[in-house]
Scaffold this active site. Structure first.
Site, short mmCIF file in Angstrom:
data_model
loop_
_atom_site.label_atom_id
_atom_site.label_comp_id
_atom_site.label_asym_id
_atom_site.label_seq_id
_atom_site.Cartn_x
_atom_site.Cartn_y
_atom_site.Cartn_z
N ASP A 174 43.24 39.19 43.25
CA ASP A 174 44.37 38.27 43.27
C ASP A 174 45.56 38.96 43.91
OD1 ASP A 174 45.83 35.77 42.22
OD2 ASP A 174 47.01 37.39 41.35
N HIS A 201 50.70 35.69 35.53
CA HIS A 201 51.06 35.76 36.95
C HIS A 201 51.25 37.21 37.41
CE1 HIS A 201 51.40 31.43 37.51
NE2 HIS A 201 52.00 31.39 36.34
N ASP A 228 45.51 38.24 35.79
CA ASP A 228 45.02 36.95 36.25
C ASP A 228 43.55 36.99 36.65
OD1 ASP A 228 47.52 35.98 35.77
OD2 ASP A 228 47.99 35.46 37.84
N GLU A 255 49.80 38.70 44.38
CA GLU A 255 51.10 38.09 44.12
C GLU A 255 51.93 38.28 45.39
OE1 GLU A 255 52.12 36.35 41.43
OE2 GLU A 255 50.09 36.58 40.65
#
Length: 246
Positions: A18, A165, A170, A20
């Site tokens: 993931d 987040h 996550d 950000e």
């Protein structure tokens, strides 16, 4: 199903990852990666074999807000001393290259951002041997009962707590959501006439259970990874389409 799998001798490890990023608010602005997180998972046992996460400092620090509206959000101060992408690119490449990639909405967003980040520094782009996008899988198999397809909503449905987040948290939540979904579908397939369609009667209690700690949820920032309300799905081909909205 949004799955493509071509592993070596059928045993390729799966890497859930993931990103950000910043979210452009003006035309012509770009996405900047500010965190990468991944776990390597054995596909036969679904156990975590390795993990890695790092904050990443954009070359232009002004694109990071001084303050974040999320509980554990990434601020300008938190990335000020973090490595730039070029300094962690070799590690990220070694984690991603030659494995099955998995994540939520990764085909539309994370895969594109990874390719951009490596291209910008002139390095070869890591190549997956297959892609599992849980947004497509869960929309196809589980969407009606779980509401919208945001990870936060799916986690609340299964009573897994609040989405943070942050990349590493996550991806671990993503794996747990898939495990729970697979279990429910397995049970329904075992006794279809008894269990199929019975989830409506207990969904409200599941949603309530995740909020019993009495704490108010953190304010959720606008996220480019929020799925659209209607999506057309295609066979998973790495970088088959470049869809820039998150």
């Amino acid at each position: 199903m949004e799955v493509s799998y071509v592993g070596k001798e059928g045993t390729s490890e799966i890497v859930f990852f993931d990103l950000e990023t910043t979210v452009p608010n003006k035309g012509g602005q770009r996405f900047w990666v500010k965190e990468f997180g991944a776990i390597v998972v054995c596909p036969r046992k679904l156990v975590e074999l390795e993990s890695y996460s790092t904050l990443i400092r954009p070359k232009d620090l002004s694109v990071i807000s001084l303050r974040s509206s999320r509980c554990d959000g990434i601020t300008r101060e938190s990335v000020a001393n973090a490595p730039v992408f070029e300094e962690v690119a070799d590690k990220i490449f070694s984690i991603l290259n030659g494995r099955v990639w998995a994540g939520h909405n990764i085909q539309r967003f994370d895969c594109v951002r990874i390719r951009e980040a490596f291209a910008e520094i002139g390095m070869p782009v890591p190549v997956p041997v297959g892609i599992i996008d849980s947004l497509g899988v869960l929309t196809n198999k589980f969407g009606r009962r779980a509401g919208n397809m945001k990870m936060a909503t799916l986690a609340a449905y299964f009573g897994l707590g609040q989405q943070k987040h942050r990349s590493l948290d996550d991806v671990r939540m993503n794996l747990e959501v898939l495990k729970h979904c697979a279990t429910v579908l397995f049970l329904e397939s075992s006794l279809p006439s008894t269990l199929h369609g019975k989830w409506q009667g207990c969904s409200s209690s599941v949603m309530t259970r995740s909020r019993t700690n009495g704490k108010l949820p953190c304010r959720e920032e606008t996220s480019g990874k929020s799925p659209p309300t209607a999506i057309g799905y295609q066979r998973a081909v790495p970088y088959a389409r470049e869809i820039w909205e998150r």
